[in-house]
Scaffold this active site. Structure first.
Site, PDB file in Angstrom:
ATOM      1  N   CYS A  23       0.820  -1.229   0.000  1.00 24.26           N
ATOM      2  CA  CYS A  23       0.000   0.000   0.000  1.00 24.26           C
ATOM      3  C   CYS A  23       0.847   1.269   0.000  1.00 24.26           C
ATOM      4  CB  CYS A  23      -0.962  -0.005   1.180  1.00 24.26           C
ATOM      5  SG  CYS A  23      -2.062  -1.413   1.120  1.00 24.26           S
ATOM      6  N   HIS A  73     -11.727   9.936  -9.517  1.00 21.21           N
ATOM      7  CA  HIS A  73     -10.654   9.879 -10.515  1.00 21.21           C
ATOM      8  C   HIS A  73      -9.469  10.786 -10.181  1.00 21.21           C
ATOM      9  CE1 HIS A  73     -13.670   7.641 -12.739  1.00 21.21           C
ATOM     10  NE2 HIS A  73     -12.662   7.133 -13.406  1.00 21.21           N
ATOM     11  N   GLU A 131     -13.125   0.564   1.275  1.00 23.39           N
ATOM     12  CA  GLU A 131     -11.982   0.646   0.364  1.00 23.39           C
ATOM     13  C   GLU A 131     -11.978  -0.562  -0.555  1.00 23.39           C
ATOM     14  OE1 GLU A 131      -7.952   0.905   1.835  1.00 23.39           O
ATOM     15  OE2 GLU A 131      -8.050   3.078   1.648  1.00 23.39           O
TER      16      GLU A 131
END
Ligand SMILES: Nc1nc2c(c(=O)[nH]1)N=C([C@H](O)[C@H](O)COP(=O)(O)OP(=O)(O)OP(=O)(O)O)CN2
Ligand SMILES: [Zn+2]
EC number: 4.-.-.-
Length: 141
Positions: A23, A73, A131
């Site tokens: 991550c 985005h 998530e």
């Protein structure tokens, strides 16, 4: 206490500076955000007028303007990440957060952004940010 919830989806990339695993690299998620609002004060009788705490359409417009349009985005990174990876500053869709963009910190950003826009008499009660399909952070009043 009467509450209503609206669910939103957005796509966003991030990286977690200092994370020991994968991550720490830029990667993306299809986030799902659940926004729950409630009456500021409990009332005994039925709701007047159209009988709505807040019109789902109004809640949708508010959250889209306050949060979704800002995050969808985008690539969300911390100042610390950018200091360590200055090359990424050229990214067109870069958005900078003052903390690491974990689900928890993102939820605090979302909480603050929505609170600023809520109409009188309506309070934020709960937020849930998925998530992944099986990982979510939650904020409860
Ligand atoms: N408490 C938190 N832990 C992690 C966060 C976070 O925001 N808060 N974020 C990540 C990564 O960004 C990413 O979301 C990976 O999450 P994870 O659930 O581990 O994703 P996977 O589906 O790939 O995990 P599996 O190992 O397949 O279950 C990491 N941790
Ligand atoms: Zn992630």
């Amino acid at each position: 206490m009467l509450q209503v919830t609206k669910i939103f989806r957005f796509e966003m990339a991030h990286a977690l500076q200092g994370h020991a695993g994968a991550c720490r690299h830029v990667h993306g998620h299809s986030y799902q955000l659940h926004v729950t609002v409630r009456q500021e004060r409990e009332q005994e009788g039925y709701l007047p007028g159209a009988g709505m705490l807040i019109d789902f359409k109004e809640l949708k417009k508010l959250v889209k303007e306050a949060v979704i349009r800002r995050l969808d985005h985008q690539l969300l990174l911390s100042g610390d990440y950018l200091a360590a990876n200055p090359g990424i500053l050229r990214q067109e869709n870069l958005l900078v957060l003052e903390a690491e963009p974990s689900a928890e910190n993102l939820l605090l950003f979302v909480r603050n952004a929505i609170r600023e826009k809520l109409p009188a008499g309506i309070a934020l009660a709960k937020l849930k940010l998925y998530e992944t399909a099986d990982s979510y952070a939650e904020w409860v009043l």
